[in-house]
Motif scaffolding. Structure first.
Motif, short mmCIF file in Angstrom:
data_model
loop_
_atom_site.label_atom_id
_atom_site.label_comp_id
_atom_site.label_asym_id
_atom_site.label_seq_id
_atom_site.Cartn_x
_atom_site.Cartn_y
_atom_site.Cartn_z
N ASN A 61 19.42 -77.85 54.30
CA ASN A 61 20.02 -77.79 52.89
C ASN A 61 19.29 -76.96 52.04
O ASN A 61 17.98 -77.37 51.98
CB ASN A 61 20.30 -79.39 52.58
N THR B 199 23.38 -68.49 50.40
CA THR B 199 23.41 -69.94 50.76
C THR B 199 23.46 -70.85 49.78
O THR B 199 23.99 -71.98 50.08
CB THR B 199 22.21 -69.85 51.87
N ASP C 33 28.84 -74.93 45.96
CA ASP C 33 30.18 -74.83 45.90
C ASP C 33 30.74 -75.84 46.90
O ASP C 33 31.82 -76.65 46.75
CB ASP C 33 30.88 -73.52 46.47
N ASP C 34 30.02 -75.98 48.03
CA ASP C 34 30.58 -76.99 49.18
C ASP C 34 30.59 -78.57 48.52
O ASP C 34 31.49 -79.33 48.66
CB ASP C 34 29.82 -76.87 50.64
N ARG C 35 29.40 -78.75 47.80
CA ARG C 35 29.09 -80.08 47.34
C ARG C 35 30.24 -80.30 46.24
O ARG C 35 30.87 -81.37 46.09
CB ARG C 35 27.95 -80.09 46.74
N ALA D 111 33.24 -79.11 46.14
CA ALA D 111 34.44 -79.00 46.90
C ALA D 111 34.78 -80.44 47.42
O ALA D 111 35.79 -81.01 47.59
CB ALA D 111 34.75 -78.06 47.92
N ALA D 112 33.77 -81.12 47.98
CA ALA D 112 33.55 -82.38 48.48
C ALA D 112 34.25 -83.60 47.45
O ALA D 112 34.74 -84.56 47.71
CB ALA D 112 32.37 -83.00 48.94
N ASP E 48 26.63 -71.37 48.10
CA ASP E 48 27.70 -72.04 49.14
C ASP E 48 27.44 -73.45 48.91
O ASP E 48 28.43 -74.27 48.95
CB ASP E 48 27.70 -71.38 50.35
N GLY E 49 26.16 -73.93 49.05
CA GLY E 49 25.87 -75.46 49.23
C GLY E 49 26.27 -75.84 47.81
O GLY E 49 27.07 -77.16 48.02
N GLU F 223 37.68 -77.22 42.78
CA GLU F 223 38.15 -76.03 43.09
C GLU F 223 36.79 -75.11 42.40
O GLU F 223 36.94 -75.11 41.30
CB GLU F 223 39.06 -75.30 42.98
N THR F 224 36.23 -74.11 43.20
CA THR F 224 35.36 -73.16 42.69
C THR F 224 35.88 -71.95 42.62
O THR F 224 36.87 -71.63 43.45
CB THR F 224 33.97 -73.31 43.52
#
Length: 110
Positions: free
Chosen positions: A2, A72, A78-80, A82-83, A75-76, A87-88
């Motif tokens: 992470n 990276t 955005d992933d968090r 999205a959880a 993306d981290g 929506e990003t």
């Protein structure tokens, strides 16, 4: 591995939880020495401005074009988001440079 600092992840989680309860706090976090994340609290709608601020010699059209390490981290983030069902944008686009700080903008929606 992470690459998003824990304080930033905690702030994103507080924002996501705040959406569930109707009062998401703004996010103001340093992701690395030359990269910061700013998410404004929404004003009653189902979207919020999201901005990355960076100091660098060049200003590519999108933030992810800055290289694999920045990609990276973004993306981290955005992933968090999205959880939490947020929506990003497909890309954070260059918006302006103010006092040597480049701003990349997007809109979050839920």
């Amino acid at each position: 591995m992470n690459h998003v600092p824990n304080d930033a992840l905690d702030a994103i989680d507080a924002f996501g939880e705040g959406i569930l309860y109707g009062a998401p706090p703004p996010v103001r976090e340093r992701l690395r020495s030359d990269l910061r994340l700013r998410i404004s609290a929404p004003d009653g709608g189902r979207s919020a401005p999201c901005q990355f601020e960076t100091e660098h010699a060049r200003t590519p059209a999108t933030l992810r074009e800055r290289g694999s390490f920045v990609r990276t981290i973004v993306d981290g983030v955005d992933d968090r988001l999205a959880a939490w069902g947020i929506e990003t944008p497909e890309a954070y686009r260059y918006g302006a440079t103010v006092d040597g700080t480049h701003r990349y903008d997007g809109t979050l929606e839920w």
